[in-house]
Write a protein that holds these residues in place. Structure first.
Motif, mmCIF file in Angstrom:
data_model
loop_
_atom_site.group_PDB
_atom_site.id
_atom_site.type_symbol
_atom_site.label_atom_id
_atom_site.label_comp_id
_atom_site.label_asym_id
_atom_site.label_seq_id
_atom_site.Cartn_x
_atom_site.Cartn_y
_atom_site.Cartn_z
ATOM 1 N N LEU A 1 0.829 -1.209 0.000
ATOM 2 C CA LEU A 1 0.000 0.000 0.000
ATOM 3 C C LEU A 1 0.863 1.257 0.000
ATOM 4 O O LEU A 1 0.537 2.245 -0.671
ATOM 5 C CB LEU A 1 -0.935 0.009 1.218
ATOM 6 C CG LEU A 1 -1.905 1.197 1.313
ATOM 7 C CD1 LEU A 1 -2.831 1.271 0.100
ATOM 8 C CD2 LEU A 1 -2.727 1.142 2.584
ATOM 9 N N LYS A 2 1.972 1.206 0.708
ATOM 10 C CA LYS A 2 2.889 2.358 0.737
ATOM 11 C C LYS A 2 3.413 2.649 -0.671
ATOM 12 O O LYS A 2 3.455 3.815 -1.104
ATOM 13 C CB LYS A 2 4.058 2.069 1.689
ATOM 14 C CG LYS A 2 4.978 3.273 1.902
ATOM 15 C CD LYS A 2 6.155 2.936 2.791
ATOM 16 C CE LYS A 2 7.276 2.297 2.015
ATOM 17 N NZ LYS A 2 8.526 2.147 2.781
ATOM 18 N N ASN A 3 3.788 1.587 -1.417
ATOM 19 C CA ASN A 3 4.276 1.760 -2.788
ATOM 20 C C ASN A 3 3.176 2.278 -3.709
ATOM 21 O O ASN A 3 3.438 3.106 -4.602
ATOM 22 C CB ASN A 3 4.823 0.428 -3.318
ATOM 23 C CG ASN A 3 6.084 0.005 -2.585
ATOM 24 O OD1 ASN A 3 6.842 0.847 -2.103
ATOM 25 N ND2 ASN A 3 6.305 -1.300 -2.456
ATOM 26 N N LYS A 4 1.946 1.815 -3.485
ATOM 27 C CA LYS A 4 0.797 2.301 -4.267
ATOM 28 C C LYS A 4 0.543 3.778 -3.985
ATOM 29 O O LYS A 4 0.224 4.552 -4.886
ATOM 30 C CB LYS A 4 -0.467 1.514 -3.881
ATOM 31 C CG LYS A 4 -0.775 0.331 -4.775
ATOM 32 C CD LYS A 4 -2.236 -0.051 -4.541
ATOM 33 C CE LYS A 4 -2.443 -1.535 -4.633
ATOM 34 N NZ LYS A 4 -3.832 -1.903 -4.306
ATOM 35 N N LEU B 1 -7.321 3.405 -2.073
ATOM 36 C CA LEU B 1 -6.217 3.399 -1.096
ATOM 37 C C LEU B 1 -6.758 3.463 0.331
ATOM 38 O O LEU B 1 -6.259 2.780 1.215
ATOM 39 C CB LEU B 1 -5.275 4.587 -1.340
ATOM 40 C CG LEU B 1 -4.499 4.607 -2.664
ATOM 41 C CD1 LEU B 1 -3.651 5.863 -2.764
ATOM 42 C CD2 LEU B 1 -3.623 3.375 -2.825
ATOM 43 N N VAL B 2 -7.784 4.297 0.505
ATOM 44 C CA VAL B 2 -8.424 4.425 1.826
ATOM 45 C C VAL B 2 -9.044 3.073 2.229
ATOM 46 O O VAL B 2 -8.910 2.630 3.373
ATOM 47 C CB VAL B 2 -9.508 5.532 1.818
ATOM 48 C CG1 VAL B 2 -10.181 5.633 3.189
ATOM 49 C CG2 VAL B 2 -8.910 6.872 1.424
ATOM 50 N N GLU B 3 -9.717 2.448 1.279
ATOM 51 C CA GLU B 3 -10.358 1.145 1.534
ATOM 52 C C GLU B 3 -9.320 0.071 1.874
ATOM 53 O O GLU B 3 -9.534 -0.751 2.772
ATOM 54 C CB GLU B 3 -11.179 0.715 0.312
ATOM 55 C CG GLU B 3 -12.451 1.531 0.142
ATOM 56 C CD GLU B 3 -13.167 1.244 -1.169
ATOM 57 O OE1 GLU B 3 -12.648 0.443 -1.978
ATOM 58 O OE2 GLU B 3 -14.243 1.833 -1.389
ATOM 59 N N ASP B 4 -8.184 0.101 1.141
ATOM 60 C CA ASP B 4 -7.107 -0.861 1.405
ATOM 61 C C ASP B 4 -6.538 -0.669 2.816
ATOM 62 O O ASP B 4 -6.273 -1.645 3.521
ATOM 63 C CB ASP B 4 -5.981 -0.712 0.377
ATOM 64 C CG ASP B 4 -6.360 -1.301 -0.977
ATOM 65 O OD1 ASP B 4 -7.391 -2.001 -1.051
ATOM 66 O OD2 ASP B 4 -5.626 -1.064 -1.958
ATOM 67 N N LEU C 1 -4.886 9.710 4.010
ATOM 68 C CA LEU C 1 -5.324 9.288 2.673
ATOM 69 C C LEU C 1 -6.684 9.896 2.318
ATOM 70 O O LEU C 1 -6.923 10.289 1.166
ATOM 71 C CB LEU C 1 -5.390 7.763 2.576
ATOM 72 C CG LEU C 1 -4.057 7.015 2.486
ATOM 73 C CD1 LEU C 1 -4.257 5.529 2.693
ATOM 74 C CD2 LEU C 1 -3.352 7.275 1.155
ATOM 75 N N GLN C 2 -7.571 9.986 3.289
ATOM 76 C CA GLN C 2 -8.889 10.593 3.065
ATOM 77 C C GLN C 2 -8.756 12.079 2.705
ATOM 78 O O GLN C 2 -9.542 12.616 1.930
ATOM 79 C CB GLN C 2 -9.769 10.438 4.317
ATOM 80 C CG GLN C 2 -10.313 9.018 4.489
ATOM 81 C CD GLN C 2 -11.032 8.812 5.800
ATOM 82 O OE1 GLN C 2 -10.697 9.422 6.815
ATOM 83 N NE2 GLN C 2 -12.028 7.941 5.798
ATOM 84 N N LYS C 3 -7.699 12.712 3.295
ATOM 85 C CA LYS C 3 -7.457 14.142 3.021
ATOM 86 C C LYS C 3 -6.483 14.346 1.854
ATOM 87 O O LYS C 3 -6.075 15.476 1.571
ATOM 88 C CB LYS C 3 -6.889 14.806 4.276
ATOM 89 C CG LYS C 3 -7.890 14.844 5.443
ATOM 90 C CD LYS C 3 -7.196 15.302 6.714
ATOM 91 C CE LYS C 3 -8.149 15.202 7.899
ATOM 92 N NZ LYS C 3 -7.464 15.494 9.181
ATOM 93 N N SER D 1 0.666 10.279 4.971
ATOM 94 C CA SER D 1 0.233 8.883 4.985
ATOM 95 C C SER D 1 1.423 7.943 4.870
ATOM 96 O O SER D 1 1.512 6.951 5.609
ATOM 97 C CB SER D 1 -0.742 8.619 3.825
ATOM 98 O OG SER D 1 -1.013 7.242 3.722
ATOM 99 N N ILE D 2 2.350 8.243 3.972
ATOM 100 C CA ILE D 2 3.535 7.396 3.764
ATOM 101 C C ILE D 2 4.386 7.335 5.034
ATOM 102 O O ILE D 2 4.882 6.273 5.414
ATOM 103 C CB ILE D 2 4.368 7.900 2.554
ATOM 104 C CG1 ILE D 2 3.607 7.604 1.243
ATOM 105 C CG2 ILE D 2 5.747 7.243 2.520
ATOM 106 C CD1 ILE D 2 4.121 8.338 0.027
ATOM 107 N N LYS D 3 4.521 8.482 5.724
ATOM 108 C CA LYS D 3 5.293 8.529 6.968
ATOM 109 C C LYS D 3 4.641 7.626 8.039
ATOM 110 O O LYS D 3 5.326 6.863 8.734
ATOM 111 C CB LYS D 3 5.382 9.967 7.479
ATOM 112 C CG LYS D 3 6.308 10.118 8.684
ATOM 113 C CD LYS D 3 6.350 11.538 9.189
ATOM 114 C CE LYS D 3 7.219 11.618 10.451
ATOM 115 N NZ LYS D 3 7.229 12.988 11.022
ATOM 116 N N ALA D 4 3.310 7.724 8.136
ATOM 117 C CA ALA D 4 2.579 6.908 9.118
ATOM 118 C C ALA D 4 2.684 5.425 8.767
ATOM 119 O O ALA D 4 2.839 4.567 9.654
ATOM 120 C CB ALA D 4 1.120 7.341 9.170
#
Length: 325
Positions: free
Chosen positions: A200-203, A212-215, A267-269, A275-278
């Motif tokens: 998911l991070k790579n995506k 992405l949010v759903e994943d 991701l929602q925002k 997101s990647i950092k988290a």
């Protein structure tokens, strides 16, 4: 079909579909069956204790009278009845354990060899000597031979004391095996979760979007399952007489869940960097969690070879004693 008078006719068969059970369903089924087996061993232990108390009571009664009284005969019959219940209970548990072992082959468990050894031990608990004592006791009640009945009660009591020890060891071995199995399952879950989070991070680096949010939501739910399973593992450890030294990972688990939630919110925002950092933090902490659990697993394995050999040796020694007493 072949109808020689009216000619052949077409017919349509019903279509049946077979759905193979998922890994999660197989594990859940295995856990339910494990509880039944533990419950069965516990019930057997309670019965051995009851029988020992009743033998003690009957021995006291027999000291008061020269001949076997009606009351003593009834008490002896009750002991026989309970002893047969115990035998039935043990055989039922053995049957459930063998059935559970067959079902677990679908899990490709690395613990099958240990489970087979435990099954062999469980199947040797009841011996011919015990059956012979029960048959003789039935005769003695009818013949009213007090001295022989006393002798048989002494032998039966000894058999039950040894049987209780074997059942206690069986239960402890079964619980430890169950703990080891659950730990392995959790490590597999963490590895799969780590892989999903990395993907998911790579995506996330390449695109944005609702999927992405759903994943991330799916990954968060999987982490909730891991956390629940770790709680179960801690409970199983508390049930052991010889407890494993479990690392304190609750803060780490909480941190992973928080970072996964931060990733979802970002991701929602559409805040990709945040997101990647988290997600990076979640991945690093998943690796730390896995390392801590593997460290415990390795430490336990280093200690267990000698312990397992010693436990099996004691069980086999007692089985030989039971056979030749």
């Amino acid at each position: 079909d072949n109808d020689e008078v009216n000619g052949s006719k077409l017919t349509k068969s019903r279509v049946f579909t077979y759905k193979k059970a998922s890994l999660k369903e197989l594990i859940a089924h295995k856990d339910v069956e494990n509880e039944k087996i533990k419950s069965g061993i516990n019930q057997s232990l309670l019965l051995t204790e009851e029988i020992q108390k009743e033998i003690e009571q009957l021995n006291k009664l027999m000291l008061e009278n020269k001949k076997i009284t009606w009351q003593e005969k009834q008490k002896a019959k009750e002991i026989l009845k309970k002893q047969k219940e115990l035998e039935k209970q043990i055989l039922n548990t053995q049957k459930n354990n063998s059935k559970n072992l067959k079902n677990q082959k679908e899990l490709n468990s690395s613990f099958l060899e240990k489970q087979k050894k435990l099954e062999e031990l469980m199947n040797k608990v009841l011996d011919e000597e015990l059956k012979n004592i029960l048959e003789e006791m039935e005769k003695m009640i009818t013949e009213a031979d007090k001295e022989k009945l006393k002798d048989l009660l002494e032998k039966l009591d000894k058999e039950n004391v040894n049987l209780e020890k074997e059942l206690d060891r069986e239960l402890e071995l079964f619980k430890q095996l169950e703990f080891d199995q659950k730990l392995e399952e959790i490590l597999d879950e963490i590895a799969a979760l780590n892989k999903k989070q990395e993907e998911l991070k790579n995506k996330t680096k390449q695109k944005t979007g609702k999927d992405l949010v759903e994943d991330q939501e799916k990954i968060n739910n999987k982490m909730d399952d891991v956390q629940k399973n770790l709680d179960q593992l801690r409970e199983k450890n508390m049930q052991l007489e010889d407890k494993n030294e479990m690392p304190k990972t609750q803060d780490l688990e909480k941190n992973i869940q928080q970072n996964m939630q931060k990733s979802k919110d970002a991701l929602q925002k559409k805040m990709k960097k945040k997101s990647i950092k988290a997600q990076d933090n979640a991945i690093n902490n998943l690796e730390k969690l896995s390392e801590k659990l593997k460290g415990m697993q390795q430490s336990a394995e280093d200690d267990k070879p000698i312990e397992d050999i010693e436990t099996l040796r004691k069980i086999l020694e007692n089985l030989i004693t039971l056979s030749f007493d």
